[in-house]
Design a protein around this motif. Structure first.
Motif, mmCIF file in Angstrom:
data_model
loop_
_atom_site.group_PDB
_atom_site.id
_atom_site.type_symbol
_atom_site.label_atom_id
_atom_site.label_comp_id
_atom_site.label_asym_id
_atom_site.label_seq_id
_atom_site.Cartn_x
_atom_site.Cartn_y
_atom_site.Cartn_z
ATOM 1 N N ALA A 23 55.567 26.134 36.602
ATOM 2 C CA ALA A 23 55.216 26.306 38.017
ATOM 3 C C ALA A 23 55.366 27.773 38.432
ATOM 4 C CB ALA A 23 56.091 25.407 38.883
ATOM 5 N N ILE A 24 56.453 28.389 37.989
ATOM 6 C CA ILE A 24 56.674 29.806 38.331
ATOM 7 C C ILE A 24 55.584 30.661 37.672
ATOM 8 C CG2 ILE A 24 58.250 31.744 37.977
ATOM 9 C CD1 ILE A 24 60.541 29.722 38.324
ATOM 10 N N SER A 25 55.290 30.371 36.380
ATOM 11 C CA SER A 25 54.267 31.163 35.694
ATOM 12 C C SER A 25 52.904 30.970 36.333
ATOM 13 C CB SER A 25 54.223 30.824 34.206
ATOM 14 O OG SER A 25 53.729 29.526 34.006
ATOM 15 N N ALA A 26 52.628 29.768 36.827
ATOM 16 C CA ALA A 26 51.352 29.533 37.517
ATOM 17 C C ALA A 26 51.312 30.371 38.798
ATOM 18 C CB ALA A 26 51.190 28.051 37.818
ATOM 19 N N GLY A 27 52.476 30.471 39.457
ATOM 20 C CA GLY A 27 52.534 31.306 40.671
ATOM 21 C C GLY A 27 52.329 32.771 40.351
ATOM 22 N N ILE A 28 52.952 33.246 39.260
ATOM 23 C CA ILE A 28 52.797 34.652 38.872
ATOM 24 C C ILE A 28 51.345 34.915 38.466
ATOM 25 C CG2 ILE A 28 53.441 36.372 37.138
ATOM 26 C CD1 ILE A 28 56.219 35.137 37.123
ATOM 27 N N THR A 29 50.746 34.004 37.748
ATOM 28 C CA THR A 29 49.364 34.184 37.338
ATOM 29 C C THR A 29 48.452 34.222 38.567
ATOM 30 O OG1 THR A 29 49.819 32.996 35.296
ATOM 31 C CG2 THR A 29 47.517 33.229 35.894
ATOM 32 N N ALA A 30 48.707 33.332 39.506
ATOM 33 C CA ALA A 30 47.892 33.304 40.734
ATOM 34 C C ALA A 30 48.075 34.612 41.519
ATOM 35 C CB ALA A 30 48.280 32.113 41.587
ATOM 36 N N TYR A 31 49.293 35.103 41.593
ATOM 37 C CA TYR A 31 49.556 36.372 42.290
ATOM 38 C C TYR A 31 48.828 37.511 41.584
ATOM 39 C CZ TYR A 31 52.020 40.533 43.868
ATOM 40 O OH TYR A 31 52.325 41.790 44.338
ATOM 41 N N GLY A 32 48.881 37.531 40.207
ATOM 42 C CA GLY A 32 48.214 38.604 39.467
ATOM 43 C C GLY A 32 46.712 38.554 39.659
ATOM 44 N N ILE A 33 46.141 37.359 39.775
ATOM 45 C CA ILE A 33 44.697 37.239 39.978
ATOM 46 C C ILE A 33 44.339 37.710 41.398
ATOM 47 C CG2 ILE A 33 42.794 35.592 40.134
ATOM 48 C CD1 ILE A 33 44.118 34.057 37.845
ATOM 49 N N VAL A 34 45.157 37.304 42.380
ATOM 50 C CA VAL A 34 44.862 37.661 43.772
ATOM 51 C C VAL A 34 45.053 39.183 43.971
ATOM 52 C CG1 VAL A 34 45.646 37.383 46.178
ATOM 53 C CG2 VAL A 34 45.442 35.404 44.664
ATOM 54 N N ASP A 35 46.091 39.742 43.377
ATOM 55 C CA ASP A 35 46.406 41.154 43.542
ATOM 56 C C ASP A 35 45.588 42.012 42.577
ATOM 57 O OD1 ASP A 35 47.800 43.305 44.623
ATOM 58 O OD2 ASP A 35 49.427 43.144 43.166
ATOM 59 N N SER A 36 44.824 41.411 41.724
ATOM 60 C CA SER A 36 44.022 42.092 40.712
ATOM 61 C C SER A 36 44.904 42.891 39.772
ATOM 62 C CB SER A 36 42.979 43.017 41.345
ATOM 63 O OG SER A 36 42.009 42.285 42.018
ATOM 64 N N SER A 37 46.054 42.292 39.469
ATOM 65 C CA SER A 37 46.974 42.942 38.546
ATOM 66 C C SER A 37 46.874 42.204 37.216
ATOM 67 C CB SER A 37 48.388 42.893 39.106
ATOM 68 O OG SER A 37 49.305 43.334 38.133
ATOM 69 N N THR A 38 46.313 42.861 36.241
ATOM 70 C CA THR A 38 46.123 42.247 34.938
ATOM 71 C C THR A 38 47.455 41.951 34.259
ATOM 72 O OG1 THR A 38 44.063 43.464 34.731
ATOM 73 C CG2 THR A 38 44.944 42.516 32.720
ATOM 74 N N PRO A 39 48.418 42.890 34.283
ATOM 75 C CA PRO A 39 49.667 42.558 33.611
ATOM 76 C C PRO A 39 50.353 41.335 34.215
ATOM 77 C CG PRO A 39 49.591 44.917 34.060
ATOM 78 C CD PRO A 39 48.403 44.293 34.722
ATOM 79 N N ALA A 40 50.315 41.165 35.486
ATOM 80 C CA ALA A 40 50.962 40.005 36.120
ATOM 81 C C ALA A 40 50.225 38.731 35.740
ATOM 82 C CB ALA A 40 50.976 40.183 37.629
ATOM 83 N N ALA A 41 48.912 38.778 35.704
ATOM 84 C CA ALA A 41 48.133 37.583 35.357
ATOM 85 C C ALA A 41 48.358 37.209 33.899
ATOM 86 C CB ALA A 41 46.646 37.827 35.626
ATOM 87 N N VAL A 42 48.365 38.220 33.006
ATOM 88 C CA VAL A 42 48.569 37.932 31.585
ATOM 89 C C VAL A 42 50.002 37.476 31.363
ATOM 90 C CG1 VAL A 42 48.662 38.975 29.282
ATOM 91 C CG2 VAL A 42 46.761 39.482 30.803
ATOM 92 N N GLY A 43 50.970 38.135 32.015
ATOM 93 C CA GLY A 43 52.382 37.749 31.871
ATOM 94 C C GLY A 43 52.623 36.341 32.369
ATOM 95 N N GLY A 44 52.024 35.980 33.495
ATOM 96 C CA GLY A 44 52.165 34.617 34.032
ATOM 97 C C GLY A 44 51.527 33.598 33.111
#
Length: 194
Positions: A23-44
């Motif tokens: 659930a946390i990783s899904a949140g981080i991935t969603a944040y990385g996609i919304v913020d257009s941050s590739t490292p956050a999306a890949v890390g999530g």
């Protein structure tokens, strides 16, 4: 049973932790996609992937270690084996009791037949003795009657004449052997020949 409960509890806790991490990783991935941050999306995404692998490993470990069904089958098989052994022992005891009863019956029958045989033999012996005495009495009476009637007088013989021989007259020749004798018909034929 206690070990199973602790194993099941640990597996459930690991699955819950993995679900929280997912659930946390899904949140981080969603944040990385919304913020257009590739490292956050890949890390999530990677964190979600690790959480999914952890959940799969926890479930497979619980599945591999969970022996509830096997233990139930084993307990059922043991109960059935004990029941079978109890039935076998009961049948063995019943067969032994039946064998002893048959032996007692055979001994009783044997004793009864022996008594009957002895009684029959005694009765036959008594009947034989009774008949023997009667036959002796009858033969003695018959002998006395024959003696009184004069039919039992023994011929008088001289002590030296056991087997009487025929006496030959003087000049009488001994008879020829029967094989030497020629039949009369054969002699007549010989006389009539020229």
């Amino acid at each position: 049973m206690e070990q199973e409960d602790s194993t099941t509890t640990r597996a459930r806790m690991a699955a819950a932790a993995s679900g929280a991490v997912m659930a946390i990783s899904a949140g981080i991935t969603a944040y990385g996609i919304v913020d257009s941050s590739t490292p956050a999306a890949v890390g999530g995404g990677l964190a979600g992937l690790v959480a999914a692998v952890m959940m799969a490993l926890a479930k497979s470990r619980a599945w591999a270690i969970n022996t509830d069904a096997e233990r139930r089958h084993l307990a059922d098989a043991r109960r059935e084996a004990e029941n079978e052994q109890t039935r076998y022992v009961a049948l063995t005891v019943a067969a032994a009791a039946e064998h002893r009863r048959c032996l007692r019956d055979l001994e009783g029958d044997r004793a009864q037949l022996k008594a009957q045989t002895q009684a029959a033999a005694a009765a036959m012996e008594q009947r034989f003795e009774d008949q023997r005495e009667q036959l002796i009495i009858e033969s003695m009476e018959t002998g006395i009657q024959l003696y009184l009637a004069g039919l039992l007088n023994a011929p008088e013989q001289t002590p030296g004449d056991v087997v009487p021989f025929r006496t030959r007259q003087r000049g009488e020749r001994a008879t020829a052997h029967p094989a030497d004798q020629v039949p009369q018909a054969a002699r007549d034929r010989e006389v009539g020949r020229p």
